[in-house]
Every structure is written in C-alpha cells, then in structure tokens.
Design a protein around this motif. Structure first.
Motif, PDB file in Angstrom:
ATOM      1  N   SER A 143      20.705  -9.534   1.590  1.00  0.00           N
ATOM      2  CA  SER A 143      21.218  -9.676   0.724  1.00  0.00           C
ATOM      3  C   SER A 143      19.465 -10.545  -0.129  1.00  0.00           C
ATOM      4  O   SER A 143      19.049  -9.779  -1.256  1.00  0.00           O
ATOM      5  N   GLY A 144      19.210 -11.089   0.106  1.00  0.00           N
ATOM      6  CA  GLY A 144      18.220 -12.300  -0.422  1.00  0.00           C
ATOM      7  C   GLY A 144      16.879 -10.856  -0.175  1.00  0.00           C
ATOM      8  O   GLY A 144      15.367 -11.850  -0.245  1.00  0.00           O
ATOM      9  N   ASN A 145      16.812  -9.876   0.710  1.00  0.00           N
ATOM     10  CA  ASN A 145      15.493  -9.544   0.672  1.00  0.00           C
ATOM     11  C   ASN A 145      14.956  -8.568  -0.461  1.00  0.00           C
ATOM     12  O   ASN A 145      15.190  -6.995   0.030  1.00  0.00           O
ATOM     13  N   GLN A 146      14.551  -9.442  -1.588  1.00  0.00           N
ATOM     14  CA  GLN A 146      14.825  -8.205  -2.903  1.00  0.00           C
ATOM     15  C   GLN A 146      13.272  -7.329  -2.738  1.00  0.00           C
ATOM     16  O   GLN A 146      13.899  -6.405  -3.126  1.00  0.00           O
ATOM     17  N   PRO A 147      12.401  -7.605  -1.921  1.00  0.00           N
ATOM     18  CA  PRO A 147      11.328  -6.312  -2.269  1.00  0.00           C
ATOM     19  C   PRO A 147      11.835  -5.705  -1.426  1.00  0.00           C
ATOM     20  O   PRO A 147      11.289  -4.150  -2.186  1.00  0.00           O
ATOM     21  N   ALA A 148      12.385  -5.235  -0.312  1.00  0.00           N
ATOM     22  CA  ALA A 148      13.131  -4.093   0.311  1.00  0.00           C
ATOM     23  C   ALA A 148      14.319  -3.652  -0.234  1.00  0.00           C
ATOM     24  O   ALA A 148      14.142  -2.276  -0.117  1.00  0.00           O
ATOM     25  N   ARG A 149      15.517  -4.186  -0.760  1.00  0.00           N
ATOM     26  CA  ARG A 149      16.167  -3.396  -1.341  1.00  0.00           C
ATOM     27  C   ARG A 149      15.409  -2.731  -3.265  1.00  0.00           C
ATOM     28  O   ARG A 149      15.792  -1.605  -2.924  1.00  0.00           O
ATOM     29  N   ALA A 150      14.625  -3.754  -3.348  1.00  0.00           N
ATOM     30  CA  ALA A 150      13.701  -2.526  -4.687  1.00  0.00           C
ATOM     31  C   ALA A 150      13.643  -1.141  -4.082  1.00  0.00           C
ATOM     32  O   ALA A 150      13.341  -0.143  -4.557  1.00  0.00           O
ATOM     33  N   LEU A 151      12.516  -0.960  -2.837  1.00  0.00           N
ATOM     34  CA  LEU A 151      12.436  -0.394  -2.544  1.00  0.00           C
ATOM     35  C   LEU A 151      13.702   0.786  -2.316  1.00  0.00           C
ATOM     36  O   LEU A 151      13.379   1.783  -2.520  1.00  0.00           O
TER      37      LEU A 151
ATOM     38  N   ARG B 142       0.650  -1.095  -0.139  1.00  0.00           N
ATOM     39  CA  ARG B 142       0.051   0.212  -0.139  1.00  0.00           C
ATOM     40  C   ARG B 142       0.822   1.202   0.050  1.00  0.00           C
ATOM     41  O   ARG B 142       0.577   2.360   0.193  1.00  0.00           O
ATOM     42  N   GLY B 143       1.985   1.261   0.115  1.00  0.00           N
ATOM     43  CA  GLY B 143       2.988   2.284  -0.177  1.00  0.00           C
ATOM     44  C   GLY B 143       3.288   2.765   1.206  1.00  0.00           C
ATOM     45  O   GLY B 143       3.709   4.014   1.372  1.00  0.00           O
ATOM     46  N   ILE B 144       3.176   2.583   2.778  1.00  0.00           N
ATOM     47  CA  ILE B 144       3.618   2.488   3.468  1.00  0.00           C
ATOM     48  C   ILE B 144       4.930   3.063   3.783  1.00  0.00           C
ATOM     49  O   ILE B 144       5.191   3.770   4.475  1.00  0.00           O
ATOM     50  N   SER B 145       5.663   1.853   3.214  1.00  0.00           N
ATOM     51  CA  SER B 145       7.230   2.018   3.618  1.00  0.00           C
ATOM     52  C   SER B 145       7.945   3.202   2.959  1.00  0.00           C
ATOM     53  O   SER B 145       8.104   3.834   3.507  1.00  0.00           O
TER      54      SER B 145
END
Length: 159
Positions: free
Chosen positions: A126-134, A98-101
């Motif tokens: 390194s494996g947290n791709q959603p966070a890295r992309a954010l 929802r864009g909260i981050s």
C-alpha cells in the motif's frame, strides 16, 4: 537499446540476470530489505525451470540486466479460465524512470493472452506509490466482487 524477452532458463545470461535482479529487489525496501538466502540464489533458476506454470520476462539495456517479471499461472474458477499472477516485478535502480516496467507489463500481457488467460493479477504494498500509480495507469484496479463488500485483502501465513 532496451530489449524485452521471455526468459530462457537454460541460457546462462538469463539465469544470472534472474538471480541478480531478484536479489536486488529483495534488498530494496519494497522487497523487504534483505538479500536472498544462499539456498534461494543457488536453487532458484533450477526450481523455476522444473515448473511449467512459471513465466519469466526479462529486460536488458545494452545487454545489462535491467528488469524482471516472474509470473505464475493460476486459475479463475468463476471464469473457468487460467489467470496469470505477476508475483515479482522489478527494475534495477539505475534503470528506473525509463518506462521499462511498462514494457515488462506489456510483454506479460502478451504471455497471458497466449495462455488464454482471463486476467492478470498482482500484489502491491500500500505504501509503494510509484508502483501503484504504474499499475493503475496500465489498467489494474482493486479486486472486488460486490462494492458493498469492499476490495480483496492479501493475507499470508508463513509455514
């Protein structure tokens, strides 16, 4: 309705939200998969409140705790200015996507600007791709002083 605020650690709703959201993050695979200890749950907010260098940003959706950023001031010796490290950033599972981050990061930026910080830092698995992309999409890049020497690596030694 989503509300983003700087936490008031003396406010019972904020205190409860911090412990609940951080415990949820700790139990997530990206947080280690284990709940907070009873000691941490009982003492976290009071300990945070005693530290003037910690800043907490909360997100609520319709008054329900939805997201959290716990930041700790540091100091850049090269810039001779403060910096702000995002130590924990999490959004409860039911509120993800929802864009909260992004809203939390935007508020952290405001806190950092208010403190006169030269930069915001954070660590990410390194494996947290959603966070890295954010993080990449919000302007974060790998830390390096000289490309020939490579990027910084976070290490720890537990005591």
């Amino acid at each position: 309705m989503t509300q983003i605020c700087n936490a008031d650690l003396s406010h019972p709703q904020h205190a409860e939200a911090i412990v609940s959201l951080l415990n949820g993050y700790a139990m997530d695979p990206m947080g280690g998969g284990q709940p907070l200890s009873a000691f941490a749950k009982e003492n976290l907010v009071a300990t945070l409140a005693r530290r003037s260098d910690i800043h907490v940003v909360l997100a609520f959706v319709d008054d329900e705790p939805a997201g959290l950023a716990i930041c700790i001031e540091g100091f850049s010796t090269f810039a001779c200015q403060p910096l702000l490290n995002i130590h924990d950033l999490t959004v409860a599972g039911k509120f993800r996507g929802r864009g909260i981050s992004r809203l939390l990061i935007r508020q952290v930026e405001q806190v950092a600007l208010g403190l006169g910080c030269c930069k915001i830092t954070l660590e990410v698995l390194s494996g947290n791709q959603p966070a890295r992309a954010l993080y990449q999409s919000t302007g974060f890049v790998g830390y390096e002083l000289n490309p020939a020497m490579g990027q910084a690596v976070l290490l720890q030694k537990k005591l």
